[in-house]
Design a protein around this motif. Structure first.
Motif, PDB file in Angstrom:
ATOM      1  N   ALA A 101       6.110 -37.203  33.418  1.00 62.17           N
ATOM      2  CA  ALA A 101       6.698 -36.501  34.484  1.00 62.17           C
ATOM      3  C   ALA A 101       5.650 -36.221  35.643  1.00 62.17           C
ATOM      4  N   SER A 102       4.411 -35.845  35.411  1.00 62.44           N
ATOM      5  CA  SER A 102       3.375 -35.495  36.286  1.00 62.44           C
ATOM      6  C   SER A 102       2.185 -35.403  35.276  1.00 62.44           C
ATOM      7  N   ALA A 103       0.803 -35.762  36.063  1.00 67.10           N
ATOM      8  CA  ALA A 103      -0.145 -36.053  35.364  1.00 67.10           C
ATOM      9  C   ALA A 103      -1.340 -35.690  36.338  1.00 67.10           C
ATOM     10  N   HIS A 104      -2.370 -35.510  35.685  1.00 67.91           N
ATOM     11  CA  HIS A 104      -3.668 -35.472  36.620  1.00 67.91           C
ATOM     12  C   HIS A 104      -4.054 -36.990  37.076  1.00 67.91           C
ATOM     13  N   LYS A 128      -3.343 -32.564  39.581  1.00 65.12           N
ATOM     14  CA  LYS A 128      -4.320 -32.229  40.039  1.00 65.12           C
ATOM     15  C   LYS A 128      -5.038 -33.820  40.435  1.00 65.12           C
ATOM     16  N   VAL A 129      -5.835 -33.760  41.607  1.00 56.03           N
ATOM     17  CA  VAL A 129      -6.366 -35.050  41.938  1.00 56.03           C
ATOM     18  C   VAL A 129      -7.818 -35.139  41.979  1.00 56.03           C
ATOM     19  N   VAL A 130      -8.439 -36.303  41.281  1.00 54.52           N
ATOM     20  CA  VAL A 130      -9.790 -36.255  41.715  1.00 54.52           C
ATOM     21  C   VAL A 130     -10.241 -37.800  42.073  1.00 54.52           C
ATOM     22  N   ALA A 216      -1.320 -31.835  45.720  1.00 55.71           N
ATOM     23  CA  ALA A 216      -2.029 -31.268  44.461  1.00 55.71           C
ATOM     24  C   ALA A 216      -3.314 -30.886  44.927  1.00 55.71           C
ATOM     25  N   PRO A 217      -3.765 -29.797  44.288  1.00 59.07           N
ATOM     26  CA  PRO A 217      -5.281 -29.484  44.236  1.00 59.07           C
ATOM     27  C   PRO A 217      -6.069 -30.826  43.977  1.00 59.07           C
ATOM     28  N   ALA A 268     -13.622 -32.325  34.199  1.00 59.58           N
ATOM     29  CA  ALA A 268     -13.013 -31.749  33.152  1.00 59.58           C
ATOM     30  C   ALA A 268     -13.163 -30.299  33.841  1.00 59.58           C
ATOM     31  N   ALA A 269     -14.063 -29.620  34.343  1.00 59.23           N
ATOM     32  CA  ALA A 269     -14.200 -28.434  34.796  1.00 59.23           C
ATOM     33  C   ALA A 269     -12.957 -28.084  35.964  1.00 59.23           C
ATOM     34  N   PHE A 270     -13.107 -29.098  36.654  1.00 51.51           N
ATOM     35  CA  PHE A 270     -11.902 -29.106  37.888  1.00 51.51           C
ATOM     36  C   PHE A 270     -10.594 -28.839  37.306  1.00 51.51           C
ATOM     37  N   LEU A 271     -10.234 -29.848  36.360  1.00 56.94           N
ATOM     38  CA  LEU A 271      -8.747 -29.978  35.990  1.00 56.94           C
ATOM     39  C   LEU A 271      -8.533 -29.111  34.837  1.00 56.94           C
ATOM     40  N   SER A 272      -9.551 -28.342  34.564  1.00 57.05           N
ATOM     41  CA  SER A 272      -9.169 -27.206  33.464  1.00 57.05           C
ATOM     42  C   SER A 272      -9.237 -25.852  34.173  1.00 57.05           C
TER      43      SER A 272
END
Length: 273
Positions: A101-104, A128-130, A216-217, A268-272
């Motif tokens: 449904a949704s994902a990073h 979230k988006v990188v 999204a962030p 990983a730090a941002f997504l977590s």
């Protein structure tokens, strides 16, 4: 928790599946590995490895899905995809077919542009988006290097902060047999052609008019020595994405290959958080 490659060393063998959409007109080849929240990684022009080491590290914390763009390494149907907006909609349909449904969302250069387009056109898909040195904007005073047509002798110097680094040398190493070399060259032509379709002759395809929809962030990563995609574009993206953070890391344009530990840690730090 540190997730650097040196801390764990072992390579991941991702599972592979073919996922059709649009009644089979487009068929995605998708690699998946890991456990945890879903993270979709979008490749770029010169990602020769199907599963680069940075994805090994991220798969320790996330379920990483790495689809190949239509026309690239087994994904089919690029001729039926009209433009970059249609490409983003194809990925929206792919996530639906995968039951996500949704994902990073994350990606490098062309892949960063695709992640940004998907998150802007279908905001509900992105947690979230990188964006790693994303493509998609254009400044006449600071043009992006045309890495699709640059000759090999010039390309390596543009793509890497240190063209003699182990990662750069490995990337530039040709297969040992003539048969493998020919196959690699054919694959590269197909890869560049399939992605180049969506950004030729310049990569400004209207993303600047859609980025305000990205809710999204977002984290924007850039290599301090990026000679292909001038770092001024980091601020251009940040100005158009509400609340986006910008971070520079040691490395060149191929940041995710040249500094995989630093990229994996930052992502990983941002997504977590």
């Amino acid at each position: 928790m540190a997730i650097g490659l040196r801390q764990w060393g072992r390579r991941v063998t991702p599972s592979e599946r073919a996922v059709p959409i649009r009644a089979g007109a487009v068929r995605f080849r998708v690699l998946t590995a890991g456990s945890g929240p879903d993270l979709v990684w979008f490749h770029s022009f010169h990602d020769r490895s199907a599963w680069p080491p940075v994805l090994d590290a991220l798969a320790r914390r996330f379920t990483v899905h790495a689809p190949f763009h239509p026309g690239v390494q087994g994904s089919e149907g690029v001729e039926t995809v009209d433009d970059v907006v249609d490409l983003a909609l194809a990925y929206d349909e792919l996530l639906g077919a995968l039951g996500i449904a949704s994902a990073h969302l994350a990606g490098h250069f062309f892949g960063g542009m695709v992640a940004a387009e998907l998150a802007s056109i279908c905001p509900g898909r992105a947690k979230k988006v990188v964006l790693v040195s994303p493509l998609g904007l254009w400044l006449d005073v600071k043009p992006v290097a045309d890495v699709v047509i640059l000759p090999p002798a010039e390309l390596r110097a543009v793509m890497w902060e240190d063209p003699e680094s182990p990662a750069a040398r490995e990337w530039a190493t040709l297969p040992q047999t003539e048969e493998e070399n020919v196959a690699a060259q054919i694959e590269q032509i197909q890869r560049l052609s399939a992605m180049g379709k969506f950004v030729w002759p310049i990569p400004d395809k209207g993303l600047k008019k859609r980025l305000h929809r990205l809710a999204a962030p977002a984290l924007i990563l850039w290599g301090e020595g990026d000679r292909a995609n001038p770092p001024v574009y980091a601020e251009e993206f940040a100005q158009r994405i509400r609340g986006a953070a910008v971070r520079s890391l040691p490395g060149g344009h191929m940041l995710h290959l040249e500094s995989p530990d630093a990229v994996a840690e930052a992502v990983a730090a941002f997504l977590s958080s």
